[in-house]
Write an enzyme that holds these catalytic residues in place. Structure first.
Site, PDB file in Angstrom:
ATOM      1  CE  LYS A  17       3.071  -0.271   3.875  1.00 17.48           C
ATOM      2  NZ  LYS A  17       2.759   1.203   3.498  1.00 17.48           N
ATOM      3  CB  THR A  18       3.828  -0.140  10.828  1.00 15.83           C
ATOM      4  OG1 THR A  18       4.694  -0.143   9.696  1.00 15.83           O
ATOM      5  CG2 THR A  18       4.673  -0.606  11.953  1.00 15.83           C
ATOM      6  CG  ASP A  49      -2.836  26.662 -13.674  1.00 16.89           C
ATOM      7  OD1 ASP A  49      -2.962  25.755 -12.885  1.00 16.89           O
ATOM      8  OD2 ASP A  49      -2.991  27.817 -13.694  1.00 16.89           O
ATOM      9  CG  HIS A  66      -8.068  28.125 -12.203  1.00 15.97           C
ATOM     10  ND1 HIS A  66      -8.006  27.375 -13.480  1.00 15.97           N
ATOM     11  CD2 HIS A  66      -6.895  28.588 -11.646  1.00 15.97           C
ATOM     12  CE1 HIS A  66      -6.305  27.415 -13.286  1.00 15.97           C
ATOM     13  NE2 HIS A  66      -5.894  28.105 -12.458  1.00 15.97           N
ATOM     14  N   GLY A 116       0.964  -1.136   0.064  1.00 15.93           N
ATOM     15  CA  GLY A 116       0.038   0.056  -0.055  1.00 15.93           C
ATOM     16  C   GLY A 116       1.039   1.322   0.003  1.00 15.93           C
ATOM     17  N   PRO A 117       0.171   2.339  -0.247  1.00 18.25           N
ATOM     18  CG  PRO A 117      -1.156   3.786  -1.235  1.00 18.25           C
ATOM     19  CD  PRO A 117      -1.015   2.672  -0.754  1.00 18.25           C
ATOM     20  N   GLY A 167       1.855   5.639   4.742  1.00 11.79           N
ATOM     21  CA  GLY A 167       1.052   6.103   5.528  1.00 11.79           C
ATOM     22  C   GLY A 167      -0.459   5.494   5.693  1.00 11.79           C
ATOM     23  CB  THR A 168      -2.337   3.143   3.767  1.00  9.44           C
ATOM     24  OG1 THR A 168      -1.267   2.356   3.449  1.00  9.44           O
ATOM     25  CG2 THR A 168      -2.415   4.080   2.729  1.00  9.44           C
ATOM     26  CD  GLU A 179      -5.730  31.129  -8.008  1.00  7.07           C
ATOM     27  OE1 GLU A 179      -6.604  29.967  -8.159  1.00  7.07           O
ATOM     28  OE2 GLU A 179      -4.405  30.768  -8.329  1.00  7.07           O
TER      29      GLU A 179
END
Length: 663
Positions: free
Chosen positions: A248-249, A541, A468, A242-243, A245-246, A465
């Site tokens: 796992k530990t 952009d 956008h 997994g990425p 910070g998800t 801005e």
């Protein structure tokens, strides 16, 4: 059933030794201190009532036959002096104390002229004639050796104690600088006892599928007999993918906490050393320790540090890594499936792992720990908000909707930043505004109000801005606008437009991708419509729009001229999907066609943005004037200025992450 004593006994023995160790240490220290106090008291008592005189003065007393007794020691002379009166009469203190006795406290120390006897002490000097002079003066003298206690402390205990203290300090310094040469091959895994592993599945949220996969491991460690009776074997290894910070530990610790078994934790980089063969020795030592504590769990974090594909690089460091990997492969095949030793490993680079490591029989199961969905993010926020004081207006569901794509570590960081913001304003609890400001700080970066913009630059940023935002408002397939700001944030952003998705999307059509490109190019188009020329503010952009258009042509087959062939390959990258690179996999002629198609898509999107902003020029001016006045406009205010309703959130579909557009 027979394995239960093997769990408890090794863990309880060290605790027993620890309880007895301090008692023996206390007795030894107490004995040494007692000897030291007795010796000091003896030496001090002997010197309190003794007058110290120079050796020359002692010789004068001896020449006048006033020394009556003398005790010759190794380094000093002690004795009794009876001064003779000046008129030649006998001394008045025949009953004065002997050298071994002490004077009364009320009797003052007299000088030789006063005729009062006293006990003396002087440092011994090499004097060959001393014995002859003592005999001639009729002095009663004798020799005395040092006391046993003084000899023991001075010659043995004190030197040994000093050497021991010095060696202890030196060993600590050497241990802090590096491991001892005798323990180079020892595994550096940290053993966490079953009673110390307090993390359970209740402390892990947002990964229900991964927890469901790992419950079989927990059930086997708790009651392996029901699996063995059916002939089932538990996987030897479970790889958590997994990425970053998800969690796992945290999941691995929760497995150990649920199963109530010892937990060996080590990082993949701890195996690799400068010396060839050390990593392999540490792998063997780790598995030997694990077998003695079975059933247990071995957790190897960052497995890609030692599990990379063999034969890719050449060098001494790679040779050491390959030997470590070979030892790991052999050890994973070296014990029975039901031996009770389960290996959990975590990585975010599964594409670089060796294929022999991932085959069945070693890592039989791969558990994907992905970024959480809406319900998972809400559950994670609730877990991390347990010890925080939240206001009654806090809506964690809305915060979860605004943070799609973020990992559990990111959500914990958002709550921590919100607590810091609340403390900064001296608040008693965390409000909804604190949480929203924390999201902006994490996504777009901290505010930089010290960065002063002149009025012309400020107007240009405001129009950019709002361009956008208007393109997002008039394209039905784009994400609704949540906030517009011209307050500089982060390192380079002079302003940003934040959008909150109304639903999770896993597939995007060609039209939706084109609308997203139009939103990205809306800022540059607004500058051209208002000022007649463009600036460098649209660099980010253009970069994102070009990458999106190139993927449409080369990867997704959305160009009629290029057709369906996949003309590019993604380079191996982290699982978070960010920062990947596209490698060309086509001829020079096809690459030229791809560049032309990308340029065509960008031109069409830019033309559409110019037309839309020119038609709604009045709204562009109105929103920009309000933005220059307040510097920040939220979503409801923006849509109110346009005379439109705020897009409703589709339920129960989750909201996606906010994308901050920076100049």
């Amino acid at each position: 059933m027979k394995k239960e004593p093997r769990i408890t006994l090794p863990l309880k023995k060290p605790a027993k030794v620890d309880r007895q160790g301090p008692q023996w240490r206390f007795f030894i220290i107490y004995f040494l201190v007692t000897l030291l106090v007795l010796w000091g008291w003896q030496e001090l008592f002997e010197r309190v009532s003794v007058r110290t005189i120079p050796y020359s003065e002692f010789k004068n007393y001896l020449a006048r036959h006033e020394v009556t007794e003398a005790i010759i020691k190794e380094n000093e002379i002690e004795g009794r002096i009876v001064p003779k009166p000046a008129n030649g009469s006998p001394p008045a203190a025949e009953a004065s104390p002997s050298p071994g006795e002490t004077e009364h406290a009320e009797q003052p120390k007299a000088t030789p002229k006063e005729g009062a006897p006293f006990i003396f002490r002087t440092e011994r000097v090499e004097d060959p004639q001393l014995v002859s002079e003592l005999q001639a003066a009729g002095v009663k003298f004798a020799a005395q050796r040092p006391g046993f206690l003084s000899q023991l402390l001075g010659a043995w205990i004190l030197p040994i104690a000093i050497i021991f203290i010095f060696w202890s300090l030196l060993a600590r310094r050497m241990g802090a600088a590096g491991q001892s040469i005798f323990s180079v091959g020892k595994s550096g895994a940290r053993l966490v006892a079953d009673s110390d592993t307090k993390v359970t599945f209740g402390d892990v949220a947002g990964c229900d599928e991964a927890k469901f996969e790992l419950k079989e491991v927990v059930d086997f460690l708790k009651s392996p007999k029901q699996y063995e009776e059916l002939g089932a074997r538990i996987p030897k290894g479970v790889l958590l993918v997994g990425p970053p910070g998800t969690g796992k530990t945290l999941l691995a610790r929760a497995v150990a906490g649920e199963a109530k078994v010892p937990f060996f934790s080590i990082s993949g980089s701890d195996f690799v050393e400068m010396f060839v063969g050390v990593g392999a020795a540490r792998v063997r030592d780790l598995f030997q320790q694990a077998k003695s504590h079975a059933p247990c769990i071995i957790f190897i974090d960052e497995l890609d540090a030692i599990g990379r594909q063999r034969g890719v690089h050449v060098g001494a460091v790679n040779d050491e890594r390959e030997q470590t990997l070979n030892a790991l492969l052999v050890q994973m095949d070296g014990f029975e499936p039901n031996a009770g030793v389960i290996i959990l490993a975590a990585t975010n680079r599964p594409e670089v792992l060796d294929r022999a490591l991932l085959r069945p029989g070693r890592f039989d199961r791969q558990v994907v720990v992905d970024a959480p969905d809406l319900d998972g993010r809400e559950a994670i926020l609730k877990v991390h908000a347990r010890d925080k004081k939240l206001s009654t207006d806090v809506d964690l569901r809305r915060i979860a909707a605004a943070t799609a794509g973020l990992s559990g570590a990111d959500l914990a960081n958002i709550l921590n930043e919100a607590a810091l913001l609340a403390a900064r304003r001296h608040g008693r609890n965390i409000t909804q505004k604190d949480l929203e400001d924390a999201i902006e700080k994490v996504v777009a970066g901290p505010e930089r109000r010290s960065r002063r913009l002149n009025e012309e630059e400020k107007r240009r940023v405001a129009y950019h801005e709002v361009g956008h935002a208007l393109m997002a408002a008039y394209n039905p397939d784009t994400d609704p606008v949540h906030k517009i700001s011209i307050v500089p944030r982060g390192r380079t952003a002079l302003g940003y437009t934040m959008q909150l998705p109304s639903e999770d999307q896993f597939l995007l059509t060609r039209t939706e991708l084109m609308h997203r490109i139009e939103v990205l190019l809306g800022g540059r188009a607004a500058e051209e419509v208002v000022f007649g020329e463009v600036s460098t503010g649209a660099q980010n952009d253009l970069e994102r729009a070009t990458a999106m258009a190139r993927q449409m042509v080369a990867l997704y087959g959305m160009s009629e001229r290029v057709g369906l062939p996949n003309c590019a390959q993604r380079q191996p990258a982290f699982l978070d999907g960010q920062g990947f690179q596209i490698q060309r996999d086509c001829s020079e002629e096809t690459a030229k066609v791809i560049d032309e198609e990308v340029r065509k898509l960008l031109a069409l999107a830019y033309q559409k943005a110019n037309e839309t902003l020119s038609v709604h020029r009045d709204q562009l001016e109105r929103v920009t004037a309000e933005l220059l006045k307040s510097e920040t406009i939220d979503g409801p205010t923006f849509y109110k200025l346009l005379g439109k309703e705020v897009p409703a959130v589709k339920e129960p579909v989750a909201l996606k992450t906010a994308a901050a557009e920076g100049q």
